[in-house]
Design a protein around this motif. Structure first.
Motif, PDB file in Angstrom:
ATOM      1  N   ALA A 291     -19.288   8.198   5.579  1.00 18.37           N
ATOM      2  CA  ALA A 291     -18.192   9.105   5.892  1.00 18.37           C
ATOM      3  C   ALA A 291     -17.213   8.453   6.862  1.00 18.37           C
ATOM      4  N   TYR A 292     -17.744   7.667   7.779  1.00 13.71           N
ATOM      5  CA  TYR A 292     -16.877   6.990   8.751  1.00 13.71           C
ATOM      6  C   TYR A 292     -15.922   6.032   8.043  1.00 13.71           C
ATOM      7  N   VAL A 293     -16.463   5.265   7.098  1.00 15.59           N
ATOM      8  CA  VAL A 293     -15.624   4.345   6.323  1.00 15.59           C
ATOM      9  C   VAL A 293     -14.606   5.135   5.503  1.00 15.59           C
ATOM     10  N   SER A 294     -15.074   6.212   4.834  1.00 15.77           N
ATOM     11  CA  SER A 294     -14.183   7.016   3.993  1.00 15.77           C
ATOM     12  C   SER A 294     -13.032   7.585   4.800  1.00 15.77           C
ATOM     13  N   TRP A 295     -13.364   8.182   5.951  1.00 13.28           N
ATOM     14  CA  TRP A 295     -12.325   8.861   6.716  1.00 13.28           C
ATOM     15  C   TRP A 295     -11.427   7.876   7.446  1.00 13.28           C
ATOM     16  N   GLN A 296     -11.946   6.739   7.858  1.00 17.02           N
ATOM     17  CA  GLN A 296     -11.039   5.760   8.472  1.00 17.02           C
ATOM     18  C   GLN A 296     -10.094   5.203   7.410  1.00 17.02           C
ATOM     19  N   MET A 297     -10.573   5.148   6.170  1.00 11.46           N
ATOM     20  CA  MET A 297      -9.710   4.749   5.059  1.00 11.46           C
ATOM     21  C   MET A 297      -8.679   5.852   4.780  1.00 11.46           C
ATOM     22  N   LEU A 298      -9.143   7.114   4.777  1.00 12.62           N
ATOM     23  CA  LEU A 298      -8.249   8.242   4.521  1.00 12.62           C
ATOM     24  C   LEU A 298      -7.262   8.460   5.660  1.00 12.62           C
ATOM     25  N   CYS A 299      -7.659   8.093   6.871  1.00 12.46           N
ATOM     26  CA  CYS A 299      -6.793   8.304   8.036  1.00 12.46           C
ATOM     27  C   CYS A 299      -5.395   7.731   7.827  1.00 12.46           C
ATOM     28  N   ALA A 300      -5.350   6.543   7.229  1.00 12.16           N
ATOM     29  CA  ALA A 300      -4.063   5.868   7.088  1.00 12.16           C
ATOM     30  C   ALA A 300      -3.171   6.523   6.030  1.00 12.16           C
ATOM     31  N   GLU A 301      -3.769   7.185   5.041  1.00  9.94           N
ATOM     32  CA  GLU A 301      -3.001   7.694   3.905  1.00  9.94           C
ATOM     33  C   GLU A 301      -1.880   8.654   4.294  1.00  9.94           C
ATOM     34  N   PRO A 302      -2.122   9.698   5.105  1.00 10.43           N
ATOM     35  CA  PRO A 302      -1.030  10.635   5.402  1.00 10.43           C
ATOM     36  C   PRO A 302       0.173   9.985   6.069  1.00 10.43           C
ATOM     37  N   ILE A 303      -0.057   9.085   7.042  1.00  4.28           N
ATOM     38  CA  ILE A 303       1.101   8.511   7.722  1.00  4.28           C
ATOM     39  C   ILE A 303       1.798   7.454   6.852  1.00  4.28           C
ATOM     40  N   VAL A 304       1.047   6.804   5.951  1.00  2.76           N
ATOM     41  CA  VAL A 304       1.686   5.906   4.981  1.00  2.76           C
ATOM     42  C   VAL A 304       2.601   6.705   4.056  1.00  2.76           C
ATOM     43  N   MET A 305       2.104   7.837   3.556  1.00  3.28           N
ATOM     44  CA  MET A 305       2.898   8.676   2.664  1.00  3.28           C
ATOM     45  C   MET A 305       4.156   9.191   3.361  1.00  3.28           C
ATOM     46  N   MET A 306       4.001   9.622   4.612  1.00  2.00           N
ATOM     47  CA  MET A 306       5.165  10.135   5.344  1.00  2.00           C
ATOM     48  C   MET A 306       6.174   9.026   5.629  1.00  2.00           C
ATOM     49  N   ALA A 307       5.682   7.825   5.880  1.00  3.59           N
ATOM     50  CA  ALA A 307       6.585   6.691   6.089  1.00  3.59           C
ATOM     51  C   ALA A 307       7.340   6.363   4.800  1.00  3.59           C
ATOM     52  N   ASN A 308       6.633   6.399   3.672  1.00  5.62           N
ATOM     53  CA  ASN A 308       7.273   6.118   2.385  1.00  5.62           C
ATOM     54  C   ASN A 308       8.310   7.172   2.011  1.00  5.62           C
ATOM     55  N   GLY A 317       4.407   2.182   6.765  1.00  2.39           N
ATOM     56  CA  GLY A 317       3.795   2.199   5.445  1.00  2.39           C
ATOM     57  C   GLY A 317       3.624   0.845   4.798  1.00  2.39           C
ATOM     58  N   ARG A 318       3.979  -0.233   5.468  1.00  6.50           N
ATOM     59  CA  ARG A 318       3.883  -1.562   4.868  1.00  6.50           C
ATOM     60  C   ARG A 318       2.439  -2.003   4.690  1.00  6.50           C
ATOM     61  N   THR A 319       2.205  -2.791   3.641  1.00  2.99           N
ATOM     62  CA  THR A 319       0.854  -3.280   3.344  1.00  2.99           C
ATOM     63  C   THR A 319       0.802  -4.800   3.477  1.00  2.99           C
ATOM     64  N   ASN A 320      -0.425  -5.312   3.621  1.00  5.20           N
ATOM     65  CA  ASN A 320      -0.595  -6.763   3.695  1.00  5.20           C
ATOM     66  C   ASN A 320      -0.861  -7.328   2.305  1.00  5.20           C
ATOM     67  N   SER A 321      -1.210  -8.607   2.232  1.00  7.47           N
ATOM     68  CA  SER A 321      -1.410  -9.262   0.928  1.00  7.47           C
ATOM     69  C   SER A 321      -2.590  -8.679   0.161  1.00  7.47           C
ATOM     70  N   ALA A 322      -3.530  -8.030   0.870  1.00  9.49           N
ATOM     71  CA  ALA A 322      -4.697  -7.422   0.214  1.00  9.49           C
ATOM     72  C   ALA A 322      -4.413  -5.984  -0.216  1.00  9.49           C
ATOM     73  N   GLY A 323      -3.179  -5.520   0.048  1.00 15.67           N
ATOM     74  CA  GLY A 323      -2.822  -4.155  -0.334  1.00 15.67           C
ATOM     75  C   GLY A 323      -3.227  -3.111   0.682  1.00 15.67           C
ATOM     76  N   ALA A 324      -3.683  -3.530   1.865  1.00 20.17           N
ATOM     77  CA  ALA A 324      -4.115  -2.592   2.900  1.00 20.17           C
ATOM     78  C   ALA A 324      -2.940  -2.243   3.810  1.00 20.17           C
ATOM     79  N   PRO A 325      -2.760  -0.951   4.124  1.00 20.52           N
ATOM     80  CA  PRO A 325      -1.685  -0.526   5.045  1.00 20.52           C
ATOM     81  C   PRO A 325      -2.078  -0.826   6.486  1.00 20.52           C
ATOM     82  N   VAL A 326      -1.948  -2.072   6.876  1.00 18.50           N
ATOM     83  CA  VAL A 326      -2.496  -2.545   8.156  1.00 18.50           C
ATOM     84  C   VAL A 326      -1.892  -1.806   9.347  1.00 18.50           C
ATOM     85  N   THR A 327      -0.578  -1.597   9.335  1.00 20.58           N
ATOM     86  CA  THR A 327       0.071  -0.929  10.479  1.00 20.58           C
ATOM     87  C   THR A 327      -0.462   0.481  10.659  1.00 20.58           C
ATOM     88  N   ALA A 328      -0.547   1.226   9.558  1.00 19.75           N
ATOM     89  CA  ALA A 328      -1.052   2.603   9.616  1.00 19.75           C
ATOM     90  C   ALA A 328      -2.515   2.625  10.063  1.00 19.75           C
TER      91      ALA A 328
END
Length: 485
Positions: A291-308, A317-328
């Motif tokens: 759950a910790y992994v899931s929610w830390q992954m989900l944590c970034a989604e709302p602010i990425v969406m709002m940035a986009n 909302g920018r992502t790195n070469s692996a497709g991860a939203p590192v800033t969020a």
């Protein structure tokens, strides 16, 4: 995850993995601390109907508005405009952040049963911080690896829970114990207060039921989102009801209420001995880690969406070469770290953390249900987030009979959500308002940079209400009348 590659069963595993976290393992003690067996059963009926309506809200919205592919945040934005959508997304994000601290608290306190040094609150805070940053660096490698980890831990943690249900049902359940003080007369707590007390705990253990909707834009088909939501809900409901009901058949309400946070393990230990407690502790650790992994992954989604969508700075909302939203993910991890410090200083318990996180999650739930009501009645929301467009009117036509059903589902969802806010301790409502206020800063700065109107009249009223709640919270903190501990 690449767009349109996530299967229905992966979505189901995300829902179960995100929902079955820490809550189910603490459920026997949490429920018994506020309710008798009779109130517990009625509470689950209310929660089942209410949360099923919320699950159906997201299923129906995914079908009616397939172009809204940013999950819970996009539904609220389409129905009630930019600012309410932002507030909802911010609340969902903060709820996820706060939940992380609760997960880690239970994870390390369980290990602390076997490694006593972790019972020290300072050591616990350091361990939580370390785990958070380790997972952050793992997530920077991309979502795919984290999703695979979630699937594996979901399967692993379900085995001890199923063992608990089977062993207690056949070896430990006593009808005489279960019916002892069935309505809680001996406790002296009025029945309506028992029901009120149980509500936020039942919501907490269902948090994550909207997980498929969060990843709706990455699903292979939109229909998979709805199916995954319903399958995930029914699976989770069955497990929760079984665990809480069977526990009352092993120990009295008073005995359950006195158990430690890993109360499921303590109940099984009474039935089969120490190895039962160790089995559940292992399941809890795997469960919380997943759950910790899931929610830390989900944590970034709302602010990425709002940035986009232009509600937060684009760089978030920018992502790195692996497709991860590192800033969020970095922002989320840093805020998790801040809450670890806040909760450590205030000596907040697992229950305190749970209550605050639940209040934050109620924002997108109630507003999404209201959006469905507006769609069923008017075919559109109150305001359009993009001037000059018909953003909210696209989507397939809905037969009149279906529309009536959708209206009923939405009304039940709104009533249930409002009642939950009424049932909540006002302290957590005020602290929730205080947590929302910092989000006004990046929102206002982004609107100014885009030369867009800050708020309409309705939104100014909401801003005033949130600010007033935050002022009351700050005054209470300064005066010592309000505390998280």
């Amino acid at each position: 995850m690449t767009k349109h590659t996530v299967t229905m069963w992966t979505l189901v595993s995300l829902i179960i993995g995100s929902t079955i976290g820490s809550g189910i393992f603490a459920l026997p003690q949490n429920i018994a601390s506020v309710a008798s067996p009779g109130a517990m059963l009625i509470g689950w009926v209310i929660a089942g109907v209410g949360m099923l309506s919320i699950a159906f809200v997201f299923q129906i919205l995914a079908r009616r508005k397939p172009h809204l592919d940013s999950g819970v945040y996009s539904y609220v934005r389409a129905g009630l405009g930019d600012f309410i959508g932002f507030t909802s997304g911010w609340g969902y994000w903060l709820g996820s952040v706060i939940a992380q601290v609760g997960y880690a608290n239970l994870f390390f306190s369980t290990i602390g049963h076997y490694v006593p040094v972790l019972k020290n609150s300072a050591v616990l805070a350091v361990a939580t911080s370390a785990l958070t940053w380790v997972i952050f660096f793992a997530l920077t490698r991309g979502v795919k690896q984290a999703a695979l980890m979630n699937v594996l831990t979901t399967v692993a943690k379900l085995l001890p829970i199923l063992c608990f249900i089977v062993l207690v049902a056949f070896l430990g359940f006593s009808w005489e114990t279960f019916t002892l003080d069935f309505w809680g007369e001996r406790s002296g707590i009025p029945f309506n207060q028992q029901l009120q007390g149980i509500m936020l705990f039942t919501v907490w253990v269902f948090i994550g039921i909207e997980g498929a909707s969060v990843y709706s834009k990455q699903a292979r088909t939109r229909a998979d989102v709805g199916r995954a939501t319903v399958i995930g809900f029914l699976s989770v409901l069955g497990l929760l009801v079984a665990v809480s009901t069977l526990s009352y058949g092993v120990m009295s309400r008073e005995e359950l209420a006195a158990l430690p946070e890993n109360s499921m393990g303590a109940v099984l230990e009474v039935v089969v001995g120490p190895w039962g407690g160790a089995l559940i502790s292992l399941g809890l650790c795997l469960s919380v880690l997943g759950a910790y992994v899931s929610w830390q992954m989900l944590c970034a989604e709302p602010i990425v969406m709002m940035a986009n969508d232009g509600l937060l700075p684009e760089r978030v909302g920018r992502t790195n070469s692996a497709g991860a939203p590192v800033t969020a993910q970095l922002i989320s991890t840093a805020v998790i770290q801040a809450f670890v410090i806040i909760f450590f200083i205030s000596e907040a318990s697992y229950v305190n953390i749970v209550q605050l996180a639940t209040i934050m999650y109620l924002l997108p739930y109630i507003f999404s249900a209201l959006y469905l009501v507006l769609l069923a009645v008017r075919g559109k929301g109150l305001t359009h987030p993009h001037a000059g467009t018909r953003f909210d009117d696209s989507g397939p036509d809905v037969p009149a009979s279906d529309n009536r059903t959708h209206l009923l589902v939405g009304v039940i969802g709104v009533i249930y959500s409002l009642w939950l806010i009424y049932a909540a301790d006002p302290v957590y409502v005020l602290f929730g308002a205080l947590a929302v206020v910092p989000g006004l800063v990046p929102y206002v700065l982004t609107r100014i940079s885009r030369r867009e109107k800050l708020f309409n009249r309705f939104e100014w009223g909401v801003v005033a209400l949130i600010t007033a709640g935050a002022v009351f919270a700050l005054a209470g903190l300064a005066g010592g009348s309000l505390t998280l501990g």
